[in-house]
Design an enzyme around this catalytic site. Structure first.
Site, PDB file in Angstrom:
ATOM      1  N   TYR A 197      60.258 -22.572 -89.214  1.00 43.87           N
ATOM      2  CA  TYR A 197      59.820 -23.660 -89.994  1.00 43.87           C
ATOM      3  C   TYR A 197      60.360 -24.904 -89.960  1.00 43.87           C
ATOM      4  O   TYR A 197      59.505 -25.924 -89.513  1.00 43.87           O
ATOM      5  CB  TYR A 197      60.315 -23.338 -91.553  1.00 43.87           C
ATOM      6  CG  TYR A 197      59.544 -22.397 -92.528  1.00 43.87           C
ATOM      7  CD1 TYR A 197      59.735 -20.819 -92.112  1.00 43.87           C
ATOM      8  CD2 TYR A 197      58.543 -22.528 -93.228  1.00 43.87           C
ATOM      9  CE1 TYR A 197      59.095 -20.010 -92.843  1.00 43.87           C
ATOM     10  CE2 TYR A 197      57.905 -21.703 -94.134  1.00 43.87           C
ATOM     11  CZ  TYR A 197      58.190 -20.246 -93.760  1.00 43.87           C
ATOM     12  OH  TYR A 197      57.576 -19.350 -94.425  1.00 43.87           O
ATOM     13  N   CYS A 236      66.196 -28.165-102.150  1.00 45.80           N
ATOM     14  CA  CYS A 236      64.856 -28.444-102.321  1.00 45.80           C
ATOM     15  C   CYS A 236      64.748 -30.037-102.240  1.00 45.80           C
ATOM     16  O   CYS A 236      64.122 -30.893-101.815  1.00 45.80           O
ATOM     17  CB  CYS A 236      64.099 -27.668-103.365  1.00 45.80           C
ATOM     18  SG  CYS A 236      62.307 -28.339-103.523  1.00 45.80           S
ATOM     19  N   LYS A 294      61.943 -33.978 -97.074  1.00 45.52           N
ATOM     20  CA  LYS A 294      61.189 -33.759 -95.933  1.00 45.52           C
ATOM     21  C   LYS A 294      59.775 -34.063 -96.147  1.00 45.52           C
ATOM     22  O   LYS A 294      58.895 -34.629 -94.838  1.00 45.52           O
ATOM     23  CB  LYS A 294      61.378 -32.128 -95.616  1.00 45.52           C
ATOM     24  CG  LYS A 294      60.585 -31.369 -94.462  1.00 45.52           C
ATOM     25  CD  LYS A 294      59.332 -31.003 -94.824  1.00 45.52           C
ATOM     26  CE  LYS A 294      58.936 -30.241 -96.012  1.00 45.52           C
ATOM     27  NZ  LYS A 294      59.293 -28.745 -95.924  1.00 45.52           N
ATOM     28  N   GLU A 312      35.762 -24.800 -96.462  1.00 40.28           N
ATOM     29  CA  GLU A 312      34.455 -23.981 -96.548  1.00 40.28           C
ATOM     30  C   GLU A 312      34.354 -22.770 -95.530  1.00 40.28           C
ATOM     31  O   GLU A 312      33.620 -21.795 -95.753  1.00 40.28           O
ATOM     32  CB  GLU A 312      33.260 -24.809 -96.525  1.00 40.28           C
ATOM     33  CG  GLU A 312      32.752 -25.413 -95.091  1.00 40.28           C
ATOM     34  CD  GLU A 312      31.491 -26.212 -95.162  1.00 40.28           C
ATOM     35  OE1 GLU A 312      30.427 -25.822 -95.630  1.00 40.28           O
ATOM     36  OE2 GLU A 312      31.667 -27.582 -94.671  1.00 40.28           O
ATOM     37  N   CYS A 331      62.708 -29.612 -99.012  1.00 41.01           N
ATOM     38  CA  CYS A 331      61.215 -29.745 -99.270  1.00 41.01           C
ATOM     39  C   CYS A 331      60.973 -31.172 -99.825  1.00 41.01           C
ATOM     40  O   CYS A 331      60.035 -31.633 -99.077  1.00 41.01           O
ATOM     41  CB  CYS A 331      60.917 -28.680-100.416  1.00 41.01           C
ATOM     42  SG  CYS A 331      61.620 -27.446-100.565  1.00 41.01           S
ATOM     43  N   GLU A 350      58.274 -28.422 -88.378  1.00 42.12           N
ATOM     44  CA  GLU A 350      58.232 -29.557 -89.263  1.00 42.12           C
ATOM     45  C   GLU A 350      58.836 -30.801 -88.709  1.00 42.12           C
ATOM     46  O   GLU A 350      58.072 -31.740 -88.796  1.00 42.12           O
ATOM     47  CB  GLU A 350      58.729 -29.259 -90.525  1.00 42.12           C
ATOM     48  CG  GLU A 350      57.744 -28.001 -91.374  1.00 42.12           C
ATOM     49  CD  GLU A 350      58.484 -27.787 -92.697  1.00 42.12           C
ATOM     50  OE1 GLU A 350      59.478 -27.946 -93.107  1.00 42.12           O
ATOM     51  OE2 GLU A 350      57.800 -27.103 -93.390  1.00 42.12           O
ATOM     52  N   HIS A 356      31.117 -28.757 -99.023  1.00 43.80           N
ATOM     53  CA  HIS A 356      30.659 -29.233 -97.600  1.00 43.80           C
ATOM     54  C   HIS A 356      30.616 -30.803 -97.540  1.00 43.80           C
ATOM     55  O   HIS A 356      30.181 -31.534 -98.461  1.00 43.80           O
ATOM     56  CB  HIS A 356      29.230 -28.864 -97.377  1.00 43.80           C
ATOM     57  CG  HIS A 356      28.832 -29.097 -96.169  1.00 43.80           C
ATOM     58  ND1 HIS A 356      28.993 -28.363 -94.850  1.00 43.80           N
ATOM     59  CD2 HIS A 356      27.796 -30.028 -95.557  1.00 43.80           C
ATOM     60  CE1 HIS A 356      28.621 -29.015 -93.956  1.00 43.80           C
ATOM     61  NE2 HIS A 356      27.691 -29.982 -94.210  1.00 43.80           N
TER      62      HIS A 356
HETATM   63  P1  NDP Z   1      63.848 -19.679 -89.181  1.00 43.78           P
HETATM   64  O1  NDP Z   1      64.612 -18.649 -89.630  1.00 43.78           O
HETATM   65  O2  NDP Z   1      62.568 -20.251 -90.115  1.00 43.78           O
HETATM   66  O3  NDP Z   1      63.787 -20.150 -87.884  1.00 43.78           O
HETATM   67  C1  NDP Z   1      64.911 -20.203 -86.983  1.00 43.78           C
HETATM   68  C2  NDP Z   1      64.464 -20.331 -85.690  1.00 43.78           C
HETATM   69  O4  NDP Z   1      65.670 -20.568 -84.753  1.00 43.78           O
HETATM   70  C3  NDP Z   1      63.909 -19.203 -84.979  1.00 43.78           C
HETATM   71  O5  NDP Z   1      62.797 -19.806 -84.284  1.00 43.78           O
HETATM   72  C4  NDP Z   1      64.855 -18.679 -84.242  1.00 43.78           C
HETATM   73  O6  NDP Z   1      64.321 -17.677 -83.081  1.00 43.78           O
HETATM   74  C5  NDP Z   1      65.816 -19.427 -83.690  1.00 43.78           C
HETATM   75  N1  NDP Z   1      67.068 -18.935 -83.607  1.00 43.78           N
HETATM   76  C6  NDP Z   1      67.988 -18.552 -84.407  1.00 43.78           C
HETATM   77  N2  NDP Z   1      69.148 -18.535 -83.882  1.00 43.78           N
HETATM   78  C7  NDP Z   1      69.033 -18.951 -82.582  1.00 43.78           C
HETATM   79  C8  NDP Z   1      70.286 -19.181 -81.610  1.00 43.78           C
HETATM   80  N3  NDP Z   1      71.423 -18.620 -81.818  1.00 43.78           N
HETATM   81  N4  NDP Z   1      69.764 -19.811 -80.442  1.00 43.78           N
HETATM   82  C9  NDP Z   1      68.484 -20.409 -80.466  1.00 43.78           C
HETATM   83  N5  NDP Z   1      67.373 -20.124 -81.368  1.00 43.78           N
HETATM   84  C10 NDP Z   1      67.754 -19.473 -82.497  1.00 43.78           C
HETATM   85  O7  NDP Z   1      64.591 -21.053 -89.984  1.00 43.78           O
HETATM   86  P2  NDP Z   1      64.614 -22.597 -90.106  1.00 43.78           P
HETATM   87  O8  NDP Z   1      66.121 -23.068 -90.216  1.00 43.78           O
HETATM   88  O9  NDP Z   1      63.472 -23.248 -89.683  1.00 43.78           O
HETATM   89  O10 NDP Z   1      64.391 -22.421 -91.805  1.00 43.78           O
HETATM   90  C11 NDP Z   1      65.313 -21.528 -92.626  1.00 43.78           C
HETATM   91  C12 NDP Z   1      64.570 -21.056 -93.681  1.00 43.78           C
HETATM   92  O11 NDP Z   1      63.990 -22.064 -94.822  1.00 43.78           O
HETATM   93  C13 NDP Z   1      62.989 -20.629 -93.426  1.00 43.78           C
HETATM   94  O12 NDP Z   1      63.040 -19.160 -92.648  1.00 43.78           O
HETATM   95  C14 NDP Z   1      62.135 -20.603 -94.633  1.00 43.78           C
HETATM   96  O13 NDP Z   1      62.561 -19.553 -95.378  1.00 43.78           O
HETATM   97  C15 NDP Z   1      62.727 -21.928 -95.496  1.00 43.78           C
HETATM   98  N6  NDP Z   1      62.153 -23.144 -95.155  1.00 43.78           N
HETATM   99  C16 NDP Z   1      60.815 -23.084 -95.717  1.00 43.78           C
HETATM  100  C17 NDP Z   1      60.089 -24.314 -95.587  1.00 43.78           C
HETATM  101  C18 NDP Z   1      58.641 -24.177 -96.223  1.00 43.78           C
HETATM  102  O14 NDP Z   1      58.259 -23.530 -96.901  1.00 43.78           O
HETATM  103  N7  NDP Z   1      57.997 -25.278 -95.638  1.00 43.78           N
HETATM  104  C19 NDP Z   1      60.569 -25.413 -94.850  1.00 43.78           C
HETATM  105  C20 NDP Z   1      61.955 -25.287 -94.278  1.00 43.78           C
HETATM  106  C21 NDP Z   1      62.629 -24.017 -94.502  1.00 43.78           C
HETATM  107  P3  NDP Z   1      63.752 -16.219 -83.426  1.00 43.78           P
HETATM  108  O15 NDP Z   1      62.338 -16.481 -83.962  1.00 43.78           O
HETATM  109  O16 NDP Z   1      63.475 -15.700 -81.956  1.00 43.78           O
HETATM  110  O17 NDP Z   1      64.646 -15.523 -84.105  1.00 43.78           O
END
Ligand code: NDP
Length: 456
Positions: free
Chosen positions: A177, A43, A51, A440, A48, A181, A435
């Site tokens: 995510y 984080c 980022k 709202e 977090c 982002e 407002h």
């Molecule tokens: P996510 O799980 O959110 O997303 C991973 C993405 O990669 C999905 O779209 C998935 O597709 C795709 N994917 C997975 N494997 C492959 C592959 N082999 N080839 C192509 N595409 C693939 O992971 P992130 O890395 O973005 O983030 C990890 C976690 O960290 C989040 O889930 C969240 O819990 C946390 N996080 C939270 C944040 C916040 O609160 N603002 C910010 C950043 C991270 P599909 O959907 O089809 O599986």
């Protein structure tokens, strides 16, 4: 009286580990925490916090563009990526020192180095052994990169946060995510951005209408969408990279970023030696008290792959310490946790999606509104906000709230309190709006439709 060196040995000095250490020490436990990199964990050091700082930086780009509609004459502006990274690094180092001080003040011994479990109650760091009556694994997770030819040429979010130059063109693989982002960050800082996602919609797990909406908003913000598209390989071409897509298209870019999920950091910790079960994804299964398959070994945060969010890890760490050292058994509560994706616009939600609500409650009432925010009237930006509430059909208790808008994260926090308190649609209706504001809309939604299922 314990015969061990420590009552608690924590492996990992991130959000969950530090909270558990401090609280346990506050209850009088003798605590050590080992961290191999930097205190603060994902984080603070490479998640977090940096980022969000980069997100703020990127928003100025959009604000400069929008300001023209409000009468500003804006001379050609430029952005210095290195200055941003330097400023961000200084802030991250400051927070790291805050973490060190917090541990020091709490009387927790911070040990620098990689810890391995070598016996039921024994941990080794830098060839020194320590014994502890309890061990807490809070080692987090690491970016996962797809196994394709040229995978080693891709960067991850951790690399981007340390990059010394902005890429003019960047392809981001993934639709979760981090992909959403970083697409906004790069775009706002001037890069041309492609998102390559294997699915038809971004942000799996979110409400389907929200997923559709954010996809079209990002596309309207000139992010080049390549949906339902796989990646087959990456090659270097002089100073650039070629990203080969399943569709046959080849993208020539200056960076390829993998944002394809994160893998729990459970390897080489010695878990198997002491009978701690690890699942196929490398996550450590735990019970609701965060206890692993080994009675005195617990795990919190991303390494358990429950809900991988900082406040959740902190909550799990706190509940663990209260239970084991405070004499107040507390289960980690994963209900009603607000979520926010810091894309541009942001996506935020609390409670059930329409699809989940229908699956659980059968028939629900759905209130939603899509509108152009006031700011866009003068900025001319092609943007739309989505605000949505899902209510139980008979009691009208609010089951879920969703918003896609600038500052959605700030808005959902208050709505989450209302949901925790069991608010109904009538409570929302009885609340006057602020407002003029986007928020709202949550208290002025009027037209409902019944929904029994909404197919993805
Ligand atoms: P996510 O799980 O959110 O997303 C991973 C993405 O990669 C999905 O779209 C998935 O597709 C795709 N994917 C997975 N494997 C492959 C592959 N082999 N080839 C192509 N595409 C693939 O992971 P992130 O890395 O973005 O983030 C990890 C976690 O960290 C989040 O889930 C969240 O819990 C946390 N996080 C939270 C944040 C916040 O609160 N603002 C910010 C950043 C991270 P599909 O959907 O089809 O599986």
């Amino acid at each position: 009286m314990s015969t061990h060196d420590f009552d608690l040995f924590v492996i990992g000095g991130g959000s969950g580990g530090v909270r558990a250490s401090r609280i346990a020490a506050g209850y009088g436990a003798k605590v050590a925490v080992a961290e191999e990199h930097r205190l603060g964990g994902t984080c603070v050091i490479r998640g977090c916090v940096p980022k969000k700082l980069m997100m703020y930086a990127s928003q100025f780009g959009m604000a400069l563009e929008d300001s023209k509609g409000f009468g500003w004459g804006v001379p050609e502006a430029s952005h210095e990526w290195q200055s941003l990274i330097r400023a961000k690094d200084i802030e991250v180092a400051r927070l790291e020192r805050v973490y060190e001080e917090l541990l020091g003040k709490a009387g927790v011994e911070a040990i620098k180095g990689r810890a391995t479990i070598v016996g039921a109650h024994e941990v080794r760091v830098n060839d020194v052994s320590f014994t502890a009556s309890h061990i807490l694994v809070a080692t987090g997770a690491t970016p996962d990169v797809p196994e394709i030819p040229g995978a080693e040429l891709m960067v991850t979010s951790s690399d981007v946060l340390a990059m010394q130059h902005a890429p003019e063109r960047v392809a981001i693989v993934g639709g979760g995510y981090i992909a959403c982002e970083f697409a906004g960050i790069f775009k706002g800082l001037g890069s041309k951005v492609w998102m390559v996602h294997r699915g038809l919609k971004l942000l799996r797990g979110f409400d389907e209408q929200v997923r559709e909406h954010i996809g079209s908003e990002l596309a309207a913000n000139d992010i080049q969408m390549r949906l339902a598209n796989t990646i087959v390989g990456v090659e270097r071409k002089h100073n650039a990279y070629l990203l080969f897509l399943g569709s046959g298209e080849i993208l020539e870019v200056d960076q390829v970023m993998a944002a394809t999920g994160r893998r729990p950091n459970s390897g080489s910790l010695g878990l198997e030696r002491v009978g701690v079960h690890v699942d196929a994804r490398g996550a450590i299964p735990v019970d609701s008290f965060s206890r692993t398959s080994c009675e005195h070994i617990y795990a919190v945060g991303d390494v358990t792959n429950r809900l991988n969010l900082t406040p959740v890890a902190i909550h799990e760490g706190q509940a663990f310490a209260d239970t084991v050292f405070g004499g107040m058994p507390r289960r980690a509560d994963h209900e009603g946790i607000p979520l926010a994706v810091f894309s541009q616009p942001q996506v935020a939600a609390v409670g059930l999606t329409e699809e989940q609500a229908c699956a659980i409650h059968g028939r629900v009432r759905v209130y939603s509104s899509v509108f152009r925010p006031m700011r866009a009237a003068l900025s001319g930006r092609n943007e739309r906000v989505l605000v949505k509430l899902i209510a139980e059909a008979t009691t009208e208790r609010i089951l879920g709230a969703h918003i896609v808008a600038p500052d959605a994260a700030e808005i959902i926090q208050g709505i989450a309190i209302a949901l925790k308190a069991g608010a109904t649609k009538a409570d929302f209706d009885a609340t006057l709006g602020v407002h003029p504001s986007v928020a709202e809309e949550f208290v002025t939604l009027r037209n409902a439709r019944y929904s029994t299922s909404r197919q993805s």
